[in-house]
Design a protein around this motif. Structure first.
Motif, mmCIF file in Angstrom:
data_model
loop_
_atom_site.group_PDB
_atom_site.id
_atom_site.type_symbol
_atom_site.label_atom_id
_atom_site.label_comp_id
_atom_site.label_asym_id
_atom_site.label_seq_id
_atom_site.Cartn_x
_atom_site.Cartn_y
_atom_site.Cartn_z
ATOM 1 N N MET A 38 104.636 -93.621 71.699
ATOM 2 C CA MET A 38 103.379 -92.881 71.833
ATOM 3 C C MET A 38 102.563 -93.347 73.036
ATOM 4 S SD MET A 38 103.321 -90.607 69.418
ATOM 5 C CE MET A 38 101.626 -90.136 69.133
ATOM 6 N N GLY A 39 103.213 -93.913 74.027
ATOM 7 C CA GLY A 39 102.509 -94.327 75.239
ATOM 8 C C GLY A 39 102.066 -95.782 75.188
ATOM 9 N N THR A 40 101.098 -96.074 74.350
ATOM 10 C CA THR A 40 100.586 -97.444 74.248
ATOM 11 C C THR A 40 101.087 -98.144 72.993
ATOM 12 O OG1 THR A 40 98.606 -96.673 73.098
ATOM 13 C CG2 THR A 40 98.468 -96.878 75.503
ATOM 14 N N THR A 41 101.796 -97.409 72.144
ATOM 15 C CA THR A 41 102.289 -97.959 70.890
ATOM 16 C C THR A 41 103.499 -97.150 70.436
ATOM 17 O OG1 THR A 41 101.578 -98.707 68.690
ATOM 18 C CG2 THR A 41 100.808 -96.537 69.410
ATOM 19 N N SER A 42 104.117 -97.554 69.363
ATOM 20 C CA SER A 42 105.267 -96.809 68.857
ATOM 21 C C SER A 42 105.331 -96.941 67.339
ATOM 22 C CB SER A 42 106.560 -97.333 69.487
ATOM 23 O OG SER A 42 106.764 -98.686 69.140
ATOM 24 N N PHE A 43 106.137 -96.084 66.728
ATOM 25 C CA PHE A 43 106.360 -96.155 65.287
ATOM 26 C C PHE A 43 107.804 -95.773 64.996
ATOM 27 C CE2 PHE A 43 104.602 -91.933 66.105
ATOM 28 C CZ PHE A 43 105.468 -91.086 65.426
ATOM 29 N N THR A 44 108.276 -96.149 63.821
ATOM 30 C CA THR A 44 109.628 -95.836 63.389
ATOM 31 C C THR A 44 109.594 -94.536 62.595
ATOM 32 O OG1 THR A 44 110.107 -98.182 63.252
ATOM 33 C CG2 THR A 44 111.626 -96.709 62.121
ATOM 34 N N THR A 45 110.552 -93.658 62.847
ATOM 35 C CA THR A 45 110.496 -92.354 62.202
ATOM 36 C C THR A 45 111.880 -91.764 61.940
ATOM 37 O OG1 THR A 45 109.488 -90.144 62.344
ATOM 38 C CG2 THR A 45 110.325 -91.080 64.386
ATOM 39 N N GLN A 46 111.907 -90.846 60.988
ATOM 40 C CA GLN A 46 113.033 -89.955 60.734
ATOM 41 C C GLN A 46 112.467 -88.544 60.794
ATOM 42 O OE1 GLN A 46 114.031 -91.974 56.886
ATOM 43 N NE2 GLN A 46 116.112 -91.483 57.537
ATOM 44 N N VAL A 47 113.225 -87.606 61.396
ATOM 45 C CA VAL A 47 112.726 -86.239 61.554
ATOM 46 C C VAL A 47 113.827 -85.238 61.221
ATOM 47 C CG1 VAL A 47 111.688 -84.564 63.143
ATOM 48 C CG2 VAL A 47 111.192 -87.002 63.423
ATOM 49 N N VAL A 48 113.482 -84.253 60.384
ATOM 50 C CA VAL A 48 114.345 -83.114 60.125
ATOM 51 C C VAL A 48 113.525 -81.847 60.380
ATOM 52 C CG1 VAL A 48 115.817 -84.321 58.457
ATOM 53 C CG2 VAL A 48 113.814 -83.050 57.649
ATOM 54 N N TYR A 49 114.237 -80.737 60.610
ATOM 55 C CA TYR A 49 113.521 -79.491 60.874
ATOM 56 C C TYR A 49 114.338 -78.290 60.430
ATOM 57 C CZ TYR A 49 116.569 -79.252 64.987
ATOM 58 O OH TYR A 49 117.661 -79.217 65.821
ATOM 59 N N GLY A 50 113.602 -77.218 60.194
ATOM 60 C CA GLY A 50 114.189 -75.918 59.903
ATOM 61 C C GLY A 50 113.725 -74.944 60.968
ATOM 62 N N ASN A 51 113.544 -73.691 60.584
ATOM 63 C CA ASN A 51 113.088 -72.689 61.542
ATOM 64 C C ASN A 51 111.580 -72.736 61.774
ATOM 65 O OD1 ASN A 51 115.641 -71.643 61.948
ATOM 66 N ND2 ASN A 51 115.430 -70.110 60.353
ATOM 67 N N SER A 52 110.827 -73.023 60.720
ATOM 68 C CA SER A 52 109.374 -72.930 60.807
ATOM 69 C C SER A 52 108.655 -74.264 60.865
ATOM 70 C CB SER A 52 108.834 -72.160 59.594
ATOM 71 O OG SER A 52 109.399 -70.875 59.530
ATOM 72 N N SER A 53 109.249 -75.320 60.324
ATOM 73 C CA SER A 53 108.546 -76.594 60.189
ATOM 74 C C SER A 53 109.457 -77.767 60.496
ATOM 75 C CB SER A 53 108.023 -76.767 58.751
ATOM 76 O OG SER A 53 107.163 -75.726 58.384
ATOM 77 N N SER A 54 108.813 -78.893 60.767
ATOM 78 C CA SER A 54 109.545 -80.156 60.843
ATOM 79 C C SER A 54 108.895 -81.119 59.858
ATOM 80 C CB SER A 54 109.529 -80.741 62.260
ATOM 81 O OG SER A 54 108.218 -81.015 62.697
ATOM 82 N N LEU A 55 109.702 -82.056 59.366
ATOM 83 C CA LEU A 55 109.245 -83.075 58.421
ATOM 84 C C LEU A 55 109.535 -84.430 59.044
ATOM 85 C CD1 LEU A 55 108.293 -83.931 55.534
ATOM 86 C CD2 LEU A 55 110.708 -83.872 54.901
ATOM 87 N N MET A 56 108.499 -85.257 59.129
ATOM 88 C CA MET A 56 108.613 -86.565 59.753
ATOM 89 C C MET A 56 108.168 -87.628 58.758
ATOM 90 S SD MET A 56 106.528 -87.922 63.122
ATOM 91 C CE MET A 56 107.427 -86.884 64.273
ATOM 92 N N ILE A 57 108.972 -88.677 58.618
ATOM 93 C CA ILE A 57 108.588 -89.852 57.851
ATOM 94 C C ILE A 57 108.301 -90.918 58.899
ATOM 95 C CG2 ILE A 57 109.226 -91.488 56.044
ATOM 96 C CD1 ILE A 57 109.268 -88.500 55.154
ATOM 97 N N ALA A 58 107.030 -91.299 59.055
ATOM 98 C CA ALA A 58 106.612 -92.178 60.148
ATOM 99 C C ALA A 58 106.016 -93.467 59.597
ATOM 100 C CB ALA A 58 105.590 -91.463 61.021
ATOM 101 N N THR A 59 106.647 -94.580 59.919
ATOM 102 C CA THR A 59 106.131 -95.886 59.509
ATOM 103 C C THR A 59 105.475 -96.539 60.717
ATOM 104 O OG1 THR A 59 107.820 -96.102 57.811
ATOM 105 C CG2 THR A 59 106.703 -98.119 58.504
ATOM 106 N N ARG A 60 104.155 -96.707 60.590
ATOM 107 C CA ARG A 60 103.363 -97.287 61.667
ATOM 108 C C ARG A 60 103.124 -98.766 61.367
ATOM 109 N NH1 ARG A 60 102.399 -91.987 61.228
ATOM 110 N NH2 ARG A 60 101.588 -90.829 63.013
ATOM 111 N N PRO A 61 103.386 -99.637 62.327
ATOM 112 C CA PRO A 61 103.193 -101.066 62.080
ATOM 113 C C PRO A 61 101.711 -101.425 62.001
ATOM 114 C CG PRO A 61 103.714 -100.695 64.386
ATOM 115 C CD PRO A 61 103.846 -99.363 63.681
ATOM 116 N N GLY A 62 101.426 -102.604 61.461
ATOM 117 C CA GLY A 62 100.050 -103.097 61.470
ATOM 118 C C GLY A 62 99.534 -103.120 62.901
ATOM 119 N N GLY A 63 98.288 -102.698 63.087
ATOM 120 C CA GLY A 63 97.678 -102.672 64.409
ATOM 121 C C GLY A 63 97.982 -101.430 65.227
ATOM 122 N N TYR A 64 98.813 -100.527 64.706
ATOM 123 C CA TYR A 64 99.171 -99.300 65.428
ATOM 124 C C TYR A 64 97.913 -98.534 65.814
ATOM 125 C CZ TYR A 64 100.851 -94.525 66.116
ATOM 126 O OH TYR A 64 101.107 -93.278 66.619
#
Length: 155
Positions: free
Chosen positions: A17-43
């Motif tokens: 994300m430019g100045t920081t980052s997070f761990t994620t999994q992403v799936v998508y269909g035609n209309s939407s995407s689903l993201m599971i995002a784990t942000r570390p302490g201090g994110y």
């Protein structure tokens, strides 16, 4: 392609994300995407916009989310909607990670932050018909918007 993907088959990657980052999994269909995002302490993300609605559910931890001039303190189990094109950013003020489940409509599968590892959930022989392909746009530092003003109100 398949309508189903086991959790182990969806890569866990780092979204920069430019100045920081997070761990994620992403799936998508035609209309939407689903993201599971784990942000570390201090994110702390940079303010950004995207031309899609974002629905959030905080699975664990605490997260401060700023939308335009409003501040929301999410705790595990809380829900939040970010309207399309609304300026927003988040801050995990804790030392502990937090996990946010995000649904974006239209999906963010084509965003350069996630496109290389996002997994499509489409049936064999199905031709994807995407609702749109928005991307994150970070606000330039020289913009007239100062996120520290909103953050100074956080206690």
């Amino acid at each position: 392609m398949s309508l189903h993907a086991s959790g182990d088959s969806v890569p866990r990657q780092t979204a920069d994300m430019g100045t920081t980052s997070f761990t994620t999994q992403v799936v998508y269909g035609n209309s939407s995407s689903l993201m599971i995002a784990t942000r570390p302490g201090g994110y702390h993300s940079l303010p950004h916009i995207h031309d899609c609605e974002q629905l959030n559910w905080l699975q664990s931890g605490d997260l401060w989310v700023f939308i335009e001039d409003r501040t929301f303190h999410l705790k595990a189990g809380d829900f939040l909607r970010i309207p399309a094109s609304a300026r927003h950013w988040s801050w995990n003020r804790s030392d502990e990670p937090c996990t946010l489940v995000e649904v974006h409509t239209p999906g963010l599968h084509a965003d350069p932050l996630v496109e290389s590892y996002a997994i499509g959930l489409h049936d064999d022989g199905e031709t994807p018909e995407f609702l749109g392909s928005p991307i994150n746009s970070f606000l330039p530092p020289e913009s007239d918007f100062d996120p520290s003003v909103a953050e100074s109100k956080v206690k």
